[in-house]
Design a protein around this motif. Structure first.
Motif, PDB file in Angstrom:
ATOM      1  N   ALA A 712       9.556   4.241  12.728  1.00  0.00           N
ATOM      2  CA  ALA A 712       9.977   2.871  13.037  1.00  0.00           C
ATOM      3  C   ALA A 712       8.918   1.874  12.580  1.00  0.00           C
ATOM      4  O   ALA A 712       9.236   0.798  12.054  1.00  0.00           O
ATOM      5  CB  ALA A 712      10.221   2.730  14.542  1.00  0.00           C
ATOM      6  N   GLU A 713       7.645   2.245  12.757  1.00  0.00           N
ATOM      7  CA  GLU A 713       6.550   1.379  12.324  1.00  0.00           C
ATOM      8  C   GLU A 713       6.583   1.208  10.810  1.00  0.00           C
ATOM      9  O   GLU A 713       6.438   0.085  10.289  1.00  0.00           O
ATOM     10  CB  GLU A 713       5.214   1.985  12.751  1.00  0.00           C
ATOM     11  N   ALA A 714       6.798   2.308  10.083  1.00  0.00           N
ATOM     12  CA  ALA A 714       6.840   2.250   8.620  1.00  0.00           C
ATOM     13  C   ALA A 714       7.974   1.364   8.137  1.00  0.00           C
ATOM     14  O   ALA A 714       7.814   0.561   7.206  1.00  0.00           O
ATOM     15  CB  ALA A 714       6.978   3.654   8.052  1.00  0.00           C
ATOM     16  N   VAL A 715       9.143   1.503   8.776  1.00  0.00           N
ATOM     17  CA  VAL A 715      10.304   0.682   8.394  1.00  0.00           C
ATOM     18  C   VAL A 715      10.018  -0.792   8.651  1.00  0.00           C
ATOM     19  O   VAL A 715      10.308  -1.655   7.811  1.00  0.00           O
ATOM     20  CB  VAL A 715      11.561   1.138   9.182  1.00  0.00           C
ATOM     21  N   ALA A 716       9.426  -1.096   9.824  1.00  0.00           N
ATOM     22  CA  ALA A 716       9.139  -2.488  10.180  1.00  0.00           C
ATOM     23  C   ALA A 716       8.106  -3.097   9.228  1.00  0.00           C
ATOM     24  O   ALA A 716       8.250  -4.241   8.785  1.00  0.00           O
ATOM     25  CB  ALA A 716       8.635  -2.560  11.614  1.00  0.00           C
ATOM     26  N   LYS A 717       7.080  -2.319   8.901  1.00  0.00           N
ATOM     27  CA  LYS A 717       6.044  -2.819   7.991  1.00  0.00           C
ATOM     28  C   LYS A 717       6.608  -3.050   6.595  1.00  0.00           C
ATOM     29  O   LYS A 717       6.277  -4.026   5.920  1.00  0.00           O
ATOM     30  CB  LYS A 717       4.869  -1.836   7.926  1.00  0.00           C
ATOM     31  N   LYS A 718       7.475  -2.129   6.169  1.00  0.00           N
ATOM     32  CA  LYS A 718       8.088  -2.277   4.847  1.00  0.00           C
ATOM     33  C   LYS A 718       8.947  -3.525   4.792  1.00  0.00           C
ATOM     34  O   LYS A 718       8.903  -4.290   3.818  1.00  0.00           O
ATOM     35  CB  LYS A 718       8.920  -1.042   4.515  1.00  0.00           C
ATOM     36  N   ALA A 719       9.734  -3.756   5.844  1.00  0.00           N
ATOM     37  CA  ALA A 719      10.597  -4.946   5.887  1.00  0.00           C
ATOM     38  C   ALA A 719       9.773  -6.220   5.843  1.00  0.00           C
ATOM     39  O   ALA A 719      10.091  -7.175   5.121  1.00  0.00           O
ATOM     40  CB  ALA A 719      11.461  -4.911   7.144  1.00  0.00           C
ATOM     41  N   ALA A 720       8.667  -6.239   6.600  1.00  0.00           N
ATOM     42  CA  ALA A 720       7.799  -7.423   6.626  1.00  0.00           C
ATOM     43  C   ALA A 720       7.152  -7.643   5.263  1.00  0.00           C
ATOM     44  O   ALA A 720       7.083  -8.770   4.758  1.00  0.00           O
ATOM     45  CB  ALA A 720       6.735  -7.265   7.700  1.00  0.00           C
ATOM     46  N   LYS A 721       6.698  -6.549   4.658  1.00  0.00           N
ATOM     47  CA  LYS A 721       6.029  -6.640   3.358  1.00  0.00           C
ATOM     48  C   LYS A 721       6.982  -7.117   2.278  1.00  0.00           C
ATOM     49  O   LYS A 721       6.643  -7.954   1.438  1.00  0.00           O
ATOM     50  CB  LYS A 721       5.452  -5.278   2.993  1.00  0.00           C
ATOM     51  N   GLU A 722       8.215  -6.593   2.295  1.00  0.00           N
ATOM     52  CA  GLU A 722       9.203  -7.002   1.295  1.00  0.00           C
ATOM     53  C   GLU A 722       9.593  -8.461   1.469  1.00  0.00           C
ATOM     54  O   GLU A 722       9.752  -9.190   0.487  1.00  0.00           O
ATOM     55  CB  GLU A 722      10.446  -6.100   1.394  1.00  0.00           C
ATOM     56  N   ALA A 723       9.752  -8.886   2.729  1.00  0.00           N
ATOM     57  CA  ALA A 723      10.103 -10.291   2.988  1.00  0.00           C
ATOM     58  C   ALA A 723       8.983 -11.213   2.551  1.00  0.00           C
ATOM     59  O   ALA A 723       9.223 -12.285   1.983  1.00  0.00           O
ATOM     60  CB  ALA A 723      10.408 -10.476   4.470  1.00  0.00           C
ATOM     61  N   GLU A 724       7.743 -10.775   2.819  1.00  0.00           N
ATOM     62  CA  GLU A 724       6.586 -11.583   2.430  1.00  0.00           C
ATOM     63  C   GLU A 724       6.475 -11.650   0.911  1.00  0.00           C
ATOM     64  O   GLU A 724       6.187 -12.715   0.342  1.00  0.00           O
ATOM     65  CB  GLU A 724       5.320 -10.971   3.024  1.00  0.00           C
ATOM     66  N   ALA A 725       6.731 -10.535   0.221  1.00  0.00           N
ATOM     67  CA  ALA A 725       6.692 -10.506  -1.242  1.00  0.00           C
ATOM     68  C   ALA A 725       7.762 -11.427  -1.821  1.00  0.00           C
ATOM     69  O   ALA A 725       7.517 -12.146  -2.802  1.00  0.00           O
ATOM     70  CB  ALA A 725       6.877  -9.078  -1.745  1.00  0.00           C
ATOM     71  N   HIS A 728       6.602 -14.968  -1.404  1.00  0.00           N
ATOM     72  CA  HIS A 728       5.576 -15.286  -2.398  1.00  0.00           C
ATOM     73  C   HIS A 728       6.200 -15.581  -3.748  1.00  0.00           C
ATOM     74  O   HIS A 728       5.819 -16.535  -4.432  1.00  0.00           O
ATOM     75  CB  HIS A 728       4.590 -14.119  -2.531  1.00  0.00           C
ATOM     76  N   LEU A 729       7.167 -14.757  -4.143  1.00  0.00           N
ATOM     77  CA  LEU A 729       7.823 -14.940  -5.434  1.00  0.00           C
ATOM     78  C   LEU A 729       8.603 -16.247  -5.466  1.00  0.00           C
ATOM     79  O   LEU A 729       8.536 -17.001  -6.455  1.00  0.00           O
ATOM     80  CB  LEU A 729       8.761 -13.755  -5.708  1.00  0.00           C
ATOM     81  N   ALA A 730       9.323 -16.530  -4.367  1.00  0.00           N
ATOM     82  CA  ALA A 730      10.085 -17.787  -4.295  1.00  0.00           C
ATOM     83  C   ALA A 730       9.149 -18.992  -4.340  1.00  0.00           C
ATOM     84  O   ALA A 730       9.444 -20.000  -5.001  1.00  0.00           O
ATOM     85  CB  ALA A 730      10.916 -17.810  -3.006  1.00  0.00           C
TER      86      ALA A 730
END
Length: 810
Positions: A712-725, A728-730
């Protein structure tokens, strides 16, 4: 991209690091400043065909770059500098540093690498694009280096440099203005590296005719270079000892000037060694043989025209020492030559830690002078490393008060000559005799300690607050008895009561509105920043208007408000203005990729990263930071990222709490514990083993639960990282859609105005905290009366007696 002040500073100090270790600062400064000179004049010659400095073939910085890696690099550098010196009559000025000195720079490969690295650092600087003719970018960088050289050199070498802040005070109080004519003259008989003369020149609109003398050969060369770097090629800087061999003479008389400024060596004992001709300098008395302070003062006085004015830095001893110096002081005062005295903080100068003063001389109005204007500015400074430094607010206050001859309690006053000459003072000019700058004593009230209540005289001393908040005193205090008051609330509630006060809220709101109105009045001017802008003039207009607006606000010190603007100007705004001047609003706002060297080391900290790993691209946003873009255009997306980050943090906490609960001795996860720390891999390995061995079902369940938490931690971190990326791109893409008006709105309103407003708010907040602390102190001080303490002691004694009685102790 325009060369910013901060980038220039960084590069210059990096170059110092290449030399530090092989020699002391007094030596390596010659190498750094010589390279700075060659680079600057080479760049300027490329940009300006009419440059006054001739850069001949084989005598440019490009020729130095071409010598990189050469085994004979030191010798080639010397020849290049020699060609440049010969072409411009600068022999023994720019060629004093020996770039082939193996003792200082190393032998063989060491000198080859060191000089190659050094020239590489300087090659990254580009002075061609600088349009800031009204802003002394190079001069500020030169001062930056000189300050560091003086700091590192210590007492033996610090005298070649007068701190820029002190120089600014002298330049302003001596009487030079924007209207001073170019044909008027200024003279510094102990000019050092020339910084003081250049500060004077900077006060004028059209320049001024400069004369200076310096006895130390290396420092004289620095001064000559400094003048050229600042566009004062015609300045006449001569070599020799001013007292024994003055160079500016007309036969048997000294040449005279309109203005003079000086920071002579303090209390020099050998001033008269070799003195043959006095040039009439000692008509008001001969200085003592072992102290040359008055020798320099009298030389300067004699070097002034009949309307001449001077400002001289001297140790405080000249104000009160007796014997020959007392006689000279008395005669100068009777002649009316001393216009003012400004006491400075201790530890400002690099050659000494003792406090100094500025003596302002004025021949023009001497006959009618009836007093000496004195300022005790000894308390106004900020700590800067192991030295003290005048802040922008200290400089402005000194100059304002001196120029307007304003009387301020415990700071400044006009002292009548009759008071100075009376029997008690006998022409002693020691400032504490006339200005008591000490803080009022915090008197303990014995009656209040005995009977309670806060003395009204302590509350009356806070009158500035009650003037600003007329109803607040009655809200916080009630009369106890004549002369004493009580708090109407508990001491712990004072801060909240003040913050909730309608008067305080109105006060802070008005301060905020005043800042907003001030900025709005200058917004058009700021929108119009272009290559013709003069940054120093711009900030002077902004600062003076801010001071004027806050001068009428009760309680707030307008100079504290001004300091907030000036600190932000030096830290951020100056670079921003410089970028807009050189590149325009749109170009300056564009993101730039950060250089990564062959060792994958970043040249600076990125503001935004797009991609991951080796394919990640790192960007720097100098003018418009990404947070401004996000706040303006992607607030919703940022909120979503924040939620995902919080969820990821929550999932990490869940893992930590579960492990903390069960990974203990005797716990369900005890078998999975590693010597260092449990992790998903260890938990998975242990689960596999436990299932194979048919271990306790509770342990299997605990391990399964832990792995679920890790997943669950890995999924949450991945979601946060992807949203942050994605954000950044936007954000990066958004930079490409910005119009000039968009950039101006972001920088002017969301960055500059918003930051300055917050900083001004902090001044109001600090005043409130000071009031709260004082009221708390008074409240606690007189809460317990002597009778209450005595009663408490009696009660404790009675209890002790009872205890002793039970124990059978008589």
């Amino acid at each position: 991209m325009a060369l910013k002040k901060t980038d220039l500073y960084s590069s210059l100090w990096k170059s110092c690091d290449e030399l530090r270790g092989g020699m002391d600062a007094g030596q390596y400064k010659d190498y750094i400043l010589t390279l700075l000179f060659v680079k600057y004049v080479s760049d300027k010659a490329k940009a300006d065909p009419d440059s006054l400095i001739d850069v001949p073939p084989g005598g440019s910085f490009d020729d130095m770059v071409a010598a990189k890696g050469d085994k004979e690099i030191g010798d080639r550098f010397n020849k290049i500098i020699s060609r440049l010196a010969e072409a411009n009559d600068l022999r023994n000025v720019i060629d004093l540093a020996d770039f082939n000195d193996e003792e200082k720079l190393g032998k063989g490969k060491e000198i080859q690498d060191r000089l190659s690295k050094l020239v590489t650092i300087f090659s990254d600087l580009d002075f061609r694009g600088s349009r800031a003719e009204g802003d002394d970018l190079l001069g500020d960088a030169y001062e930056y280096l000189m300050r560091h050289f003086a700091t590192e050199s210590g007492k033996s070498k610090g005298q070649f440099y007068t701190p820029a802040e002190v120089s600014r005070v002298l330049a302003k109080v001596v009487g030079i203005t924007k209207d001073t004519r170019q044909d008027q003259t200024v003279y510094d008989p102990t000019c050092g590296s020339g910084s003081l003369l250049l500060k004077v020149a900077a006060e004028t609109s059209r320049g001024i005719t400069i004369y200076g003398q310096e006895k130390d050969n290396a420092t004289w060369a620095l001064s000559k270079m400094n003048m050229i770097l600042h566009g004062n090629e015609d300045a006449e800087i001569l070599k020799g000892d001013t007292i024994t061999s003055p160079q500016f003479t007309n036969g048997s008389a000294l040449q005279t000037f309109d203005f003079a400024v000086a920071n002579p060596p303090f209390s020099i004992k050998s001033w008269s060694n070799g003195l043959e001709q006095e040039y009439g300098r000692f008509e008001y008395g001969r200085p003592p043989e072992k102290n040359g302070d008055y020798a320099f003062l009298l030389h300067i006085l004699k070097s002034l025209k009949s309307t001449g004015k001077a400002a001289v830095i001297l140790p405080h001893g000249v104000l009160f020492r007796g014997n020959a110096e007392a006689d000279i002081r008395r005669r100068l005062l009777k002649q009316g030559f001393i216009k003012g005295i400004i006491g400075l903080p201790a530890n400002l100068f690099y050659g000494t830690g003792i406090p100094a003063c500025i003596i302002v001389l004025d021949k023009e109005n001497a006959v009618g002078r009836t007093g000496v204007f004195m300022i005790d500015a000894s308390k106004g400074f900020i700590k800067d490393g192991n030295k003290n430094r005048l802040r922008s607010q200290d400089i402005h206050k000194i100059v304002d008060v001196f120029t307007r001859q304003t009387t301020i309690d415990r700071y400044s006053r006009m002292v009548p000559l009759a008071e100075i000459a009376d029997v008690k003072n006998d022409y002693n000019l020691n400032i504490p005799r006339y200005i008591d700058s000490s803080e009022p004593e915090d008197i303990q009230d014995l009656h209040a300690h005995l009977h309670g209540g806060i003395p009204n005289r302590d509350l009356d001393a806070l009158s500035g607050y009650w003037d600003a908040f007329p109803q607040l005193r009655d809200q916080l205090f009630r009369l106890n008895r004549p002369g004493y008051s009580d708090l109407t609330i508990d001491v712990s509630q004072v801060q909240q009561a003040i913050l909730d006060s309608p008067e305080f809220q109105k006060f802070t709101q008005e301060a905020r509105e005043l800042t907003t109105e001030w900025f709005a009045a200058h917004r058009k001017r700021l929108e119009g920043i272009d290559e013709t802008t003069r940054p120093n003039d711009l900030i002077a207009v902004l600062g003076d208007d801010l001071l004027a607006r806050f001068k009428r606000v009760p309680l707030l010190d307008e100079y504290d408000v001004y300091e907030q603007l000036m600190t932000y100007w030096h830290d951020v705004m100056h670079d921003d203005v410089f970028m807009v001047m050189n590149d325009g609003w749109l170009e300056a706002a564009k993101p730039r990729k950060i250089v990564v060297d062959k060792d994958r080391k970043l040249s600076e900290t990125p503001d935004l990263v797009v991609g991951t790993g080796r394919s990640a691209v790192k960007y720097k946003m100098d003018l418009v930071p990404p947070d401004l873009i996000v706040t303006r255009y992607f607030a919703k997306e940022q909120a979503e990222v924040d939620e995902l980050v919080m969820a990821a943090e929550e999932s990490s906490r869940a893992v930590e709490e579960y492990v903390e609960e069960h990974a203990v001795e005797g716990g369900l996860l005890a078998e999975a514990m590693d010597e260092e720390k449990i992790n998903k891999a260890l938990a998975s390995a242990r689960l596999k083993k436990a299932r194979h061995e048919g271990t306790d079902a509770d342990e299997v369940a605990a391990l399964s639960r832990l792995i679920d938490l890790y997943n669950a931690e890995a999924v949450a971190k991945k979601a946060a990282k992807e949203a942050e990326a994605a954000l950044h791109l936007a954000s990066l893409k958004r930079y490409g859609d910005l119009t000039e008006r968009d950039v101006q709105a972001l920088v002017l309103d969301a960055k500059w105005c918003a930051t300055i407003t917050v900083r001004v708010d902090s001044v109001a907040d600090s005043l409130t905290l000071a009031l709260v602390e004082r009221i708390r102190d008074l409240g606690r001080r007189y809460t317990e009366t002597a009778s209450a303490i005595e009663a408490n002691l009696l009660a404790i004694s009675a209890r002790l007696a009872d205890h002793f009685a039970v124990l059978g102790v008589g």
